[in-house]
Scaffold this motif. Structure first.
Motif, mmCIF file in Angstrom:
data_model
loop_
_atom_site.group_PDB
_atom_site.id
_atom_site.type_symbol
_atom_site.label_atom_id
_atom_site.label_comp_id
_atom_site.label_asym_id
_atom_site.label_seq_id
_atom_site.Cartn_x
_atom_site.Cartn_y
_atom_site.Cartn_z
ATOM 1 N N GLU A 249 0.798 -1.169 0.017
ATOM 2 C CA GLU A 249 -0.171 0.097 -0.116
ATOM 3 C C GLU A 249 0.862 1.378 -0.007
ATOM 4 O O GLU A 249 0.418 2.368 -0.351
ATOM 5 C CB GLU A 249 -0.941 -0.057 1.230
ATOM 6 C CG GLU A 249 -2.095 -1.038 1.189
ATOM 7 C CD GLU A 249 -2.586 -1.333 2.251
ATOM 8 O OE1 GLU A 249 -3.944 -1.418 2.071
ATOM 9 O OE2 GLU A 249 -2.220 -1.491 3.451
ATOM 10 N N ALA A 274 0.575 3.436 9.735
ATOM 11 C CA ALA A 274 0.309 2.837 11.397
ATOM 12 C C ALA A 274 1.076 3.480 12.346
ATOM 13 O O ALA A 274 2.460 4.165 12.257
ATOM 14 C CB ALA A 274 0.865 1.441 11.297
ATOM 15 N N SER A 313 1.761 -6.827 7.547
ATOM 16 C CA SER A 313 0.302 -6.589 7.596
ATOM 17 C C SER A 313 0.250 -5.006 7.698
ATOM 18 O O SER A 313 -0.805 -4.606 7.412
ATOM 19 C CB SER A 313 0.115 -7.297 9.047
ATOM 20 O OG SER A 313 0.202 -8.613 8.905
ATOM 21 N N LEU A 314 1.308 -4.293 8.108
ATOM 22 C CA LEU A 314 1.362 -3.012 8.133
ATOM 23 C C LEU A 314 1.441 -2.276 6.686
ATOM 24 O O LEU A 314 1.256 -0.943 6.720
ATOM 25 C CB LEU A 314 2.297 -2.297 9.014
ATOM 26 C CG LEU A 314 2.160 -2.672 10.587
ATOM 27 C CD1 LEU A 314 3.398 -2.352 11.244
ATOM 28 C CD2 LEU A 314 0.741 -2.010 11.137
ATOM 29 N N CYS A 315 1.431 -2.967 5.548
ATOM 30 C CA CYS A 315 1.836 -2.375 4.444
ATOM 31 C C CYS A 315 1.391 -3.326 3.137
ATOM 32 O O CYS A 315 1.265 -2.867 2.038
ATOM 33 C CB CYS A 315 3.266 -2.059 4.003
ATOM 34 S SG CYS A 315 4.497 -3.538 4.199
ATOM 35 N N GLN A 317 -1.447 -5.220 1.055
ATOM 36 C CA GLN A 317 -2.965 -5.053 1.254
ATOM 37 C C GLN A 317 -3.705 -6.445 1.589
ATOM 38 O O GLN A 317 -4.632 -6.225 2.447
ATOM 39 C CB GLN A 317 -3.430 -4.645 -0.033
ATOM 40 C CG GLN A 317 -4.854 -4.328 -0.348
ATOM 41 C CD GLN A 317 -5.431 -4.062 -1.761
ATOM 42 O OE1 GLN A 317 -5.818 -4.812 -2.381
ATOM 43 N NE2 GLN A 317 -5.231 -3.076 -2.163
ATOM 44 N N ASP A 320 -3.597 -6.510 5.361
ATOM 45 C CA ASP A 320 -4.252 -5.306 6.069
ATOM 46 C C ASP A 320 -5.844 -5.658 6.048
ATOM 47 O O ASP A 320 -6.326 -5.298 7.149
ATOM 48 C CB ASP A 320 -3.975 -4.073 5.118
ATOM 49 C CG ASP A 320 -4.684 -3.068 5.862
ATOM 50 O OD1 ASP A 320 -4.885 -2.694 6.975
ATOM 51 O OD2 ASP A 320 -4.883 -1.818 5.103
ATOM 52 N N TRP A 323 -6.613 -8.363 8.848
ATOM 53 C CA TRP A 323 -6.779 -7.802 10.155
ATOM 54 C C TRP A 323 -7.911 -6.818 10.652
ATOM 55 O O TRP A 323 -8.585 -6.645 11.486
ATOM 56 C CB TRP A 323 -5.373 -6.954 10.436
ATOM 57 C CG TRP A 323 -4.305 -7.629 10.857
ATOM 58 C CD1 TRP A 323 -3.550 -7.997 10.093
ATOM 59 C CD2 TRP A 323 -3.921 -8.257 12.108
ATOM 60 N NE1 TRP A 323 -2.499 -8.992 10.744
ATOM 61 C CE2 TRP A 323 -2.825 -9.143 12.012
ATOM 62 C CE3 TRP A 323 -4.658 -8.306 13.320
ATOM 63 C CZ2 TRP A 323 -2.080 -9.690 13.020
ATOM 64 C CZ3 TRP A 323 -4.016 -8.827 14.238
ATOM 65 C CH2 TRP A 323 -2.835 -9.758 14.032
ATOM 66 N N HIS A 324 -8.426 -6.391 9.363
ATOM 67 C CA HIS A 324 -9.682 -5.261 9.490
ATOM 68 C C HIS A 324 -10.804 -6.138 8.772
ATOM 69 O O HIS A 324 -12.013 -5.520 8.522
ATOM 70 C CB HIS A 324 -9.556 -4.210 8.662
ATOM 71 C CG HIS A 324 -8.326 -3.044 9.190
ATOM 72 N ND1 HIS A 324 -7.172 -3.118 8.643
ATOM 73 C CD2 HIS A 324 -8.378 -2.228 10.350
ATOM 74 C CE1 HIS A 324 -6.496 -2.094 9.348
ATOM 75 N NE2 HIS A 324 -7.261 -1.891 10.318
ATOM 76 N N TYR A 334 -4.909 0.954 9.791
ATOM 77 C CA TYR A 334 -3.741 0.258 10.648
ATOM 78 C C TYR A 334 -4.373 0.242 12.214
ATOM 79 O O TYR A 334 -3.501 0.470 12.959
ATOM 80 C CB TYR A 334 -2.557 0.525 10.468
ATOM 81 C CG TYR A 334 -2.020 0.597 8.944
ATOM 82 C CD1 TYR A 334 -2.011 -0.528 8.211
ATOM 83 C CD2 TYR A 334 -1.955 1.883 8.166
ATOM 84 C CE1 TYR A 334 -2.002 -0.382 6.783
ATOM 85 C CE2 TYR A 334 -1.761 1.801 6.949
ATOM 86 C CZ TYR A 334 -1.611 0.752 6.056
ATOM 87 O OH TYR A 334 -1.329 0.790 4.867
ATOM 88 N N SER A 337 -2.734 -1.808 15.035
ATOM 89 C CA SER A 337 -0.850 -1.584 15.405
ATOM 90 C C SER A 337 -0.819 -1.428 16.943
ATOM 91 O O SER A 337 0.542 -1.662 17.325
ATOM 92 C CB SER A 337 -0.679 -0.162 14.936
ATOM 93 O OG SER A 337 -0.935 0.939 15.309
#
Length: 849
Positions: A249, A274, A313-315, A317, A320, A323-324, A334, A337
């Motif tokens: 992302e 994040a 997971s922080l970048c 897609q 990400d 987690w959402h 994020y 985090s």
């Protein structure tokens, strides 16, 4: 944090408040609703007509209101609710630190000032500071360490109660954040299983225990999860992303900037990287963990894989989205985090013990990593608008101090934990203060004065009229004003808003979005059909007070000229709508089969009314009109206004178009504005005054411009803010008042005369004169509404994909509608049986011992 908030003069210690962004525009209204529901109106716990035009509330409770700490707010009535938010916030900060410190004492060698330092790093991590306004998420910060400890105990001793209880509590308090905690528990299980691995049989036994205890926690919380799941199927779940791309992302090293203190501002809320700040000591400790030889190599490798997964997971897609729960966050990216921060700080606490002695290779590698990261951020500082060079230098200063402290052989000296505490807590506190200084807040006066005035207006009406009706208004502080002051309204801002509601608002010409609706553009027709019996309009103050009204205008409503003025005070006027239909009435069966075939809100309203009356002539309710004169200033001439693209001749000079008309009747006149005809693209001046209009709309809206204005000149000037403007769906309509009055009189003639009513119960009599007529209501349709006609269960029908109707026999009938949340009974049964089985098993085991 308490000291900082007092310094910032937050209520009750000054003239400001903690209200900002969604906390001030959304959550505070839900808190006011919670107080009213628990203390004054228990029937609204399951269903509330303050929720837009009406809606189920268990989804709202589950997402926003089930934290047990919210009971603090019961002590804070009216405008003092901001005081409750103050205490709620600092208590959640405190509990996060307390829970983490307690876990450190139980699972690591940390104690004393060092444990307090790590606990403060966790409580005031970048995620907490950035999401302080998302107050319902802060419960996750103190629940995560307790769930983690429960799993730790389960893996080390086989005792399951701590894990099951805290995981169940997490799922009940906030299922959304608990979902993220559940994903992290899978990673934690893998880490602990590898760390304690002896043989494959033992691993399978541990996996079995982890599975059944996790499922048990889910079953215990079914009483909340099942009704909430149903609520989500009507709302948030309908926006779930089903396709995604395996792509980054953003350039991954960009997230390194968030490890520096103060790396947060308002622009990071809607779309940023994040929030990862944890302080230099915790960051260095996490890096040193992977070279700490007193920890088994397999454990460090597993921790490295988990850390890499969290970093991706922080970048990346797809991760990400995982987690959402399959949805890209709308603002606040994020959101998980806090889990990354917890993980890193816990790794650091494992390593930075009193016997920690890093080798030169470890020191060199960690130094290189830190210097390289800082150099990347410093050299690309222009890419990070939330960061300045002095913050980078200050961050490196704390890194150097932390590096010296953690590597020097002074760990057994009394000064070591003191310096550890001073360096760690100073940096963490500086980050919190710097970050929060970047955010502006709602003043106590702005919130309190508005709330008190609206409450006075509402109380006056409700004291005189106890029937079932809705109230409209031409001003707004938030879309949840009805929740705040306890009336049946038409607006709401909620993450669990059913998709059908914004669709209906878009069809009828009022602003809508995926998570909000605003009833700012009601017409005589919608006011009547939606039971808007009363209206509040702000007064225009003159002289020295001109433009200073504490009631911010959000709509132009010339058609209030058709309503009856019944009261006024210094700030507002109250009107009664003589055309407001009751909550239910007899209507033609044609309403059951009406399908939307137009994108024109005026025609949609006419079709709706015609289907209710069964009179096809009512579909001609609105008539398109021409302006008498159109003049252009620095804009190319147009022969047709609707759909025209206005373009400036000279881009450096102002460009405007002035439209003039002189009504030949006293009928109401409305303009339609397409989504491009908005305040971002142009300014609108009606008869010399700025046209008040809610700014955000994605569908065509209807704007009231004239009423009872026969022979008067009406002038609208549109001034372009850009080089061009597309007059999308820009049309002038007049409403045939005689046709409208006749239709309303017909529908009023057979009302549903309510004898009893509450937020979730309506009962009354009505008489139908024709076979096949239906009871049409303005109660939004839901599977939770159950109808009886003359004591027998009856089927409910959905009209215009929005409202509830019931077929009636000819003659007199007693009709009752009762609301009960779908799947709540099943949830109660599952949770109850699970609790009985667990309690019974524990009692038998205890008795046997």
């Amino acid at each position: 944090m308490t000291a900082y908030f007092i310094y910032r003069q937050m209520a009750p210690f000054g003239s400001s408040s903690l209200l900002t962004v969604d906390l001030g525009q959304q959550y505070i209204d839900f808190f006011a609703y919670m107080r009213r529901a628990l203390l004054h109106d228990p029937s609204s716990i399951f269903y509330s007509f303050a929720n837009g035009l009406g809606g189920e509330m268990l989804g709202t409770w589950a997402y926003y209101l089930l934290s047990p700490l919210n009971w603090i707010l019961l002590l804070c009535p009216g405008a003092s609710l901001t005081t409750g938010v103050f205490f709620l916030t600092v208590i959640k900060y405190g509990l996060a630190g307390l829970a983490f410190a307690w876990v450190l004492l139980k699972t690591t060698q940390q104690s004393g000032l060092k444990a307090i330092t790590f606990a403060t790093a966790y409580a005031l991590m970048g995620w907490s500071v950035a999401n302080q306004l998302n107050i319902m998420w802060l419960d996750a910060a103190y629940l995560l360490p307790l769930v983690f400890y429960g799993l730790y105990v389960l893996m080390h001793t086989g005792k399951w109660r701590t894990y099951v209880i805290w995981l169940a509590i997490s799922l009940i308090v906030n299922y959304y954040m608990a979902y993220m905690i559940c994903l992290f528990m899978i990673l934690t299980f893998i880490y602990l299983a590898v760390d304690r691995y002896t043989n494959f049989r033992g691993f399978l036994a541990q996996a079995g225990r982890f599975a059944w205890t996790s499922i048990t926690a889910g079953l215990l919380s079914a009483v909340v999860l099942l009704p909430t799941w149903w609520s989500l199927t009507q709302s948030k779940a309908q926006y779930t992303v089903t396709t995604f791309k395996w792509k980054f992302e953003f350039f991954p090293p960009k997230m390194l900037a968030k490890f520096f203190l103060g790396a947060f501002n308002f622009d990071q809320m809607p779309d940023g990287t994040a929030n990862l700040f944890i302080g230099a000591i915790a960051l260095l400790g996490a890096l040193f963990y992977f070279g700490d030889r007193k920890i088994a190599l397999r454990t460090r490798i597993t921790a490295g894989i988990i850390t890499a997964f969290l970093a991706l997971s922080l970048c990346l897609q797809p991760l990400d989205l995982l987690w959402h729960a399959g949805q890209f966050p709308v603002w606040y990216p994020y959101r998980f985090s806090f889990i990354v921060s917890f993980w890193l700080i816990w790794l650091a606490a494992q390593t930075l013990t009193d016997d920690f002695e890093p080798g030169w290779l470890s020191i060199a590698l960690v130094t290189i990593i830190v210097v390289a990261g800082a150099a990347y951020v410093a050299l690309n500082l222009k890419s990070f608008k939330f960061l300045q060079m002095n913050q980078v230098l200050l961050g490196m200063f704390f890194v150097v101090m932390a590096l010296i402290l953690t590597t020097l052989p002074i760990k057994h000296h009394w000064i070591y934990p003191f310096l550890f505490f001073v360096i760690g807590v100073t940096e963490i506190s500086a980050n919190a203060f710097t970050s929060l200084n970047n955010i502006s807040y709602v003043s106590q006066g702005e919130y309190g004065n508005y709330t008190n005035e609206l409450q006075r207006l509402v109380n006056k009406v409700q004291k005189k009229d106890t029937s079932a009706y809705r109230i409209g208004k031409t001003f707004m502080r938030t879309k949840g004003d009805a929740f705040q002051t306890g009336f049946n309204g038409g607006g709401v801002f909620s993450s669990v808003l059913p998709k059908a509601v914004p669709t209906f608002y878009g069809n009828t010409g009022s602003p809508d979005g995926d998570g909000f609706v605003a009833y700012t553009n009601g017409t005589l027709v919608t006011d009547s059909l939606l039971n808007m019996k009363y209206y509040f309009q702000q007064k225009e103050l003159s002289g020295a007070l001109s433009g200073s009204s504490m009631l911010p205008a959000m709509s132009n409503k010339a058609d209030l000229a058709d309503y009856t003025k019944i009261g006024a005070d210094h700030w507002a006027t109250t009107y009664k709508n003589p055309y407001a239909l009751p909550l239910g009435y007899a209507a033609s069966p044609q309403i059951l089969s009406l399908k939307n075939k137009t994108a024109d809100p005026a025609q949609y309203q006419a079709n709706w009314l015609a289907a209710l009356t069964g009179n096809s002539a009512d579909s001609k309710l609105y008539a398109a009109q021409n302006f008498d004169q159109v003049t252009f200033a620095n804009i190319n001439q147009q022969t047709k206004i609707t759909g025209a693209v206005l373009q400036k001749k000279n881009l450096l000079k102002p460009g405007s178009i002035t439209l003039t008309m002189k009504p030949t009747t006293n009928d109401p006149y409305y303009l339609t504005f397409g989504s491009t005809v908005n305040p971002d693209n142009a300014t609108f001046v009606l008869n010399g005054k700025t046209l008040n209009q809610y700014k955000t709309y994605r569908n065509t809206i209807l704007v009231s411009v004239a009423d009872h204005a026969k022979g008067k000149t009406i002038k609208l000037t549109i001034t372009l803010k850009k080089g061009s403007l597309w007059l999308e769906n820009f049309t002038l309509y007049s409403l045939n008042t005689n046709v409208f009055k006749s239709a309303v009189a017909q529908l009023k003639s057979q009302p549903w005369r309510l004898t009893k009513h509450s937020s979730r119960y309506f009962s009354g009599q009505m008489t139908t004169t024709k076979a096949g007529e239906v009871l049409n209501t303005s109660i939004p349709y839901s599977q939770g509404w159950h109808a009886t006609v003359n004591g027998k269960a009856a089927k409910t029908y959905k009209t215009i994909d929005m409202f509830t109707a019931v077929k009636l026999p000819k003659g007199k009938s007693t009709v009752t509608l009762t609301y009960w949340p779908p799947l709540l009974n099943l949830g109660l049964l599952i949770s109850g049986l699970t609790l009985i089985v667990l309690t019974g098993g524990w009692w038998l085991s205890h008795r046997r011992h």
